[in-house]
Design an enzyme around this catalytic site. Sequence first.
Site, PDB file in Angstrom:
ATOM      1  N   SER A 160       6.577   5.904   1.178  1.00 52.03           N
ATOM      2  CA  SER A 160       5.137   5.862   0.920  1.00 52.03           C
ATOM      3  C   SER A 160       4.310   5.316   2.088  1.00 52.03           C
ATOM      4  O   SER A 160       4.272   5.936   3.144  1.00 52.03           O
ATOM      5  CB  SER A 160       4.906   5.045  -0.343  1.00 52.03           C
ATOM      6  OG  SER A 160       3.615   5.253  -0.803  1.00 52.03           O
ATOM      7  N   HIS A 161       3.715   4.152   1.886  1.00 46.28           N
ATOM      8  CA  HIS A 161       2.810   3.608   2.908  1.00 46.28           C
ATOM      9  C   HIS A 161       3.556   2.802   3.977  1.00 46.28           C
ATOM     10  O   HIS A 161       2.930   2.252   4.862  1.00 46.28           O
ATOM     11  CB  HIS A 161       1.757   2.721   2.239  1.00 46.28           C
ATOM     12  CG  HIS A 161       2.363   1.535   1.553  1.00 46.28           C
ATOM     13  ND1 HIS A 161       3.064   1.641   0.371  1.00 46.28           N
ATOM     14  CD2 HIS A 161       2.427   0.232   1.899  1.00 46.28           C
ATOM     15  CE1 HIS A 161       3.496   0.448   0.022  1.00 46.28           C
ATOM     16  NE2 HIS A 161       3.127  -0.426   0.931  1.00 46.28           N
TER      17      HIS A 161
ATOM     18  N   ASP B  68      -2.039   7.993   2.362  1.00 47.53           N
ATOM     19  CA  ASP B  68      -0.823   7.338   2.856  1.00 47.53           C
ATOM     20  C   ASP B  68       0.252   8.394   3.154  1.00 47.53           C
ATOM     21  O   ASP B  68       0.008   9.603   3.005  1.00 47.53           O
ATOM     22  CB  ASP B  68      -0.316   6.264   1.876  1.00 47.53           C
ATOM     23  CG  ASP B  68       0.232   6.847   0.584  1.00 47.53           C
ATOM     24  OD1 ASP B  68      -0.134   7.973   0.227  1.00 47.53           O
ATOM     25  OD2 ASP B  68       1.032   6.159  -0.086  1.00 47.53           O
TER      26      ASP B  68
ATOM     27  N   ASP C 289       2.899   9.576   1.726  1.00 48.70           N
ATOM     28  CA  ASP C 289       3.329  10.554   0.723  1.00 48.70           C
ATOM     29  C   ASP C 289       2.172  11.134  -0.076  1.00 48.70           C
ATOM     30  O   ASP C 289       2.393  11.862  -1.049  1.00 48.70           O
ATOM     31  CB  ASP C 289       4.382   9.946  -0.210  1.00 48.70           C
ATOM     32  CG  ASP C 289       3.848   8.798  -1.036  1.00 48.70           C
ATOM     33  OD1 ASP C 289       2.949   8.083  -0.557  1.00 48.70           O
ATOM     34  OD2 ASP C 289       4.324   8.599  -2.163  1.00 48.70           O
TER      35      ASP C 289
ATOM     36  N   ASP D 200      -0.182   9.910  -2.119  1.00 51.92           N
ATOM     37  CA  ASP D 200      -0.678   9.502  -3.434  1.00 51.92           C
ATOM     38  C   ASP D 200      -1.822   8.486  -3.345  1.00 51.92           C
ATOM     39  O   ASP D 200      -2.541   8.280  -4.314  1.00 51.92           O
ATOM     40  CB  ASP D 200       0.457   9.020  -4.358  1.00 51.92           C
ATOM     41  CG  ASP D 200       1.314   7.941  -3.740  1.00 51.92           C
ATOM     42  OD1 ASP D 200       1.041   7.544  -2.593  1.00 51.92           O
ATOM     43  OD2 ASP D 200       2.276   7.495  -4.403  1.00 51.92           O
ATOM     44  N   ARG D 201      -1.994   7.855  -2.180  1.00 49.17           N
ATOM     45  CA  ARG D 201      -3.106   6.897  -2.053  1.00 49.17           C
ATOM     46  C   ARG D 201      -4.306   7.520  -1.348  1.00 49.17           C
ATOM     47  O   ARG D 201      -4.136   8.460  -0.568  1.00 49.17           O
ATOM     48  CB  ARG D 201      -2.671   5.696  -1.207  1.00 49.17           C
ATOM     49  CG  ARG D 201      -1.548   4.907  -1.803  1.00 49.17           C
ATOM     50  CD  ARG D 201      -1.312   3.677  -0.966  1.00 49.17           C
ATOM     51  NE  ARG D 201      -0.231   2.901  -1.539  1.00 49.17           N
ATOM     52  CZ  ARG D 201      -0.027   1.614  -1.318  1.00 49.17           C
ATOM     53  NH1 ARG D 201      -0.819   0.955  -0.495  1.00 49.17           N
ATOM     54  NH2 ARG D 201       0.964   0.986  -1.891  1.00 49.17           N
TER      55      ARG D 201
ATOM     56  N   GLU E 288      -5.295   1.787  -9.360  1.00 48.61           N
ATOM     57  CA  GLU E 288      -4.822   0.499  -8.885  1.00 48.61           C
ATOM     58  C   GLU E 288      -5.669   0.098  -7.685  1.00 48.61           C
ATOM     59  O   GLU E 288      -6.150   0.962  -6.934  1.00 48.61           O
ATOM     60  CB  GLU E 288      -3.359   0.598  -8.445  1.00 48.61           C
ATOM     61  CG  GLU E 288      -2.407   0.932  -9.564  1.00 48.61           C
ATOM     62  CD  GLU E 288      -0.958   0.766  -9.104  1.00 48.61           C
ATOM     63  OE1 GLU E 288      -0.396  -0.307  -9.331  1.00 48.61           O
ATOM     64  OE2 GLU E 288      -0.415   1.708  -8.504  1.00 48.61           O
TER      65      GLU E 288
ATOM     66  N   LYS F 152      -0.366   8.873  -8.958  1.00 46.92           N
ATOM     67  CA  LYS F 152      -1.680   8.798  -8.349  1.00 46.92           C
ATOM     68  C   LYS F 152      -1.797   9.937  -7.345  1.00 46.92           C
ATOM     69  O   LYS F 152      -0.787  10.476  -6.905  1.00 46.92           O
ATOM     70  CB  LYS F 152      -1.918   7.436  -7.709  1.00 46.92           C
ATOM     71  CG  LYS F 152      -0.861   6.968  -6.726  1.00 46.92           C
ATOM     72  CD  LYS F 152      -1.090   5.491  -6.403  1.00 46.92           C
ATOM     73  CE  LYS F 152      -0.211   4.982  -5.292  1.00 46.92           C
ATOM     74  NZ  LYS F 152       1.051   4.419  -5.755  1.00 46.92           N
TER      75      LYS F 152
HETATM   76  C1  VG1 Z   1       2.340  -1.482  -3.956  1.00 42.29           C
HETATM   77  C2  VG1 Z   1       1.002  -1.549  -4.651  1.00 42.29           C
HETATM   78  C3  VG1 Z   1       1.094  -0.888  -6.014  1.00 42.29           C
HETATM   79  C4  VG1 Z   1       1.612   0.537  -5.861  1.00 42.29           C
HETATM   80  C5  VG1 Z   1       2.931   0.534  -5.114  1.00 42.29           C
HETATM   81  C6  VG1 Z   1       3.451   1.909  -4.828  1.00 42.29           C
HETATM   82  O1  VG1 Z   1       3.304  -2.211  -4.673  1.00 42.29           O
HETATM   83  O2  VG1 Z   1       0.562  -2.867  -4.770  1.00 42.29           O
HETATM   84  O3  VG1 Z   1      -0.157  -0.925  -6.628  1.00 42.29           O
HETATM   85  O4  VG1 Z   1       1.799   1.140  -7.110  1.00 42.29           O
HETATM   86  O5  VG1 Z   1       2.764  -0.128  -3.857  1.00 42.29           O
HETATM   87  O6  VG1 Z   1       2.533   2.658  -4.110  1.00 42.29           O
HETATM   88  P1  VG1 Z   1       3.738  -3.701  -4.272  1.00 42.29           P
HETATM   89  O7  VG1 Z   1       4.838  -4.044  -5.196  1.00 42.29           O
HETATM   90  O8  VG1 Z   1       4.122  -3.646  -2.827  1.00 42.29           O
HETATM   91  O9  VG1 Z   1       2.506  -4.535  -4.442  1.00 42.29           O
HETATM   92  V1  VG1 Z   1       3.083   3.707  -2.949  1.00 42.29           V
HETATM   93  O10 VG1 Z   1       1.794   4.701  -2.506  1.00 42.29           O
HETATM   94  O11 VG1 Z   1       3.680   2.705  -1.798  1.00 42.29           O
HETATM   95  O12 VG1 Z   1       4.313   4.544  -3.712  1.00 42.29           O
HETATM   96 CO    CO Z   2       2.307   6.370  -1.610  1.00 45.15          CO
END
Ligand code: VG1
Ligand code: CO
Length: 560
Positions: free
Chosen positions: A116-117, A288, A290, A292-293, A376, A389
């Site tokens: 992801s990010h 991001d 992937d 979704d953000r 979120e 998302k």
């Molecule tokens: C983070 C964010 C959360 C989100 C998750 C996955 O998690 O705070 O809101 O759902 O990333 O997003 P954490 O546990 O690091 O706070 V993604 O776009 O990285 O799949």
């Molecule tokens: Co993501």
Amino acid sequence: MSLSAETVQTTPYEGQKPGTSGLRKKVKVFVQPNYTENFVQATLSANGAALAGSTLVVGGDGRYYCKEAAELIVRIAAANGVSKLLVGQNGILSTPAVSSLIRHNKALGGIVLTASHNPGGPENDFGIKFNCENGGPAPDAFTNSIHKLTTEIKEYKLVRGLQIDISKVGVSTFDIAGKPFTVNVIDSVADYLRLMEEIFDMAKLKEFVSGKVTGKPLKMRIDAMNGVTGPYVNEIFLKSLGASESCVVHTTPLPDFGGLHPDPNLTYAKDLVDTVAQGDYDIGAAFDGDGDRNMIIGQKAFFVTPSDSLAVIAHYLEAIPYFKKNGVQGFARSMPTASAVDLVGKKLGKEVFEVPTGWKYFGNLMDAGRLCLCGEESFGTGSNHIREKDGIWAVLAWISVMQHTGKGIEDILKQHWSIYGRNYFTRYDYEECASDPCNEMMDTMEKTITGAGFVGKSFSSGGKSYKVKEADNFSYTDPVDKSVATKQGLRIVFEDGSRIVVRLSGTGSSGATVRLYIDSYEKENVLGQASVMLKPLIDIALEISQLPKFTGRNAPTVIT
Ligand code: VG1
Ligand code: CO
């Protein structure tokens, strides 16, 4: 030609426990002998008897090791009796696209190859997550069972001789020990484009973007951050909406994201923010890795907090044809997200849910028909069109709102605040801290805030005083299946509704990341600066948590 499956002996690896959204580790960890194989086998096995004869979707964000992992999954899935795989061309599928494909094809689930990010490349992160048949991230019970299987694994199955070229769209069928196995390499974008065309009035948006009616073309700056959204952005913003080439940047998915940190926030999407700050664009957006953000900014880089973004979309759902057709059910947000959407829900007489961090907690409510829009604070917004998302969806939703109101982003926000008041919000991230002291900090803080005498106590800073109304470690009972998630973040709520939330990230690949969330509500004083308005509460949070002492940090890595 008939191929056969072989059984390969293996031994467990420690720590294959999926976090907030899948298993994320350094590439170097994933490429160890049998590391990926073990996790993929455990993921498939966790499906039990449903796996045999099933259809699965496979794709990822194009980061380093995606293609190798996708090819490996093909060989392991074939050996485990899966009958059909839908694989994105070159292994490319955004997370929302995977969710849509699972639903549309009634697949058993999908394997998403992404961290992801998190940054990518040989020195950085890779990740694998499983989405279930509703298209959403596997719930806790499922990921716990994957983890358990990884601790007991002794062997995995593999069709070693199965070679497949995933760079070309097309169907290949194999005979695996007398049973047919089909790999369908699909266009990465087509299904998702179809979905967006169902949800939005693309013709109307195209006309709006062109300026035909308003006399003023919409100037957009869309930054795909060298992540997976590039091909989707080109198809949707250039072709469908007719935007000019100069509106889109970083649209080639790169294995290391070209060195960018594909996290759409004010720190890592600085290039976008600086460009839009010059005043030439009406809307700026970034995604991001992937897809979704999303981050939305208005003219002169006017920042829309994700908590506000959700509330504004909720207020203007009539601007999106999908909701006219499917109706409006309840809204939801993750616990650390500021409660702006709650106010819209209240006004519209809708149920509003507060769930733990992570998209998997929204799925049951959507499946039960109680939730149509959620978000979120971490730049995630989406609806029940899928079970993830959806970054591009969010930008199309915002363009729809702009078209509907005829207003710019700053004016839309100011009008929103004048109706509902404003939820000031900020998040401080302290990335890659040492784990042990952070765990100690959380333990100490939990004892402090749940200890005798904490509720009712007053804290003062910067001439402001706050009295504690309640404090806990957030736990959540799913209203649908009654499953319970505990220890989801330390939370202090003050009498005026202001909140301090502290939690440890569950998406990092090494060390600990502390997230500190602060929010407060103002009915009248809506045009202040968040950093100024929230300063007293930030100081109080640092005092109560003793964060500087435990982490050794005087400043956060990222401020949102
Ligand atoms: C983070 C964010 C959360 C989100 C998750 C996955 O998690 O705070 O809101 O759902 O990333 O997003 P954490 O546990 O690091 O706070 V993604 O776009 O990285 O799949
Ligand atoms: Co993501």
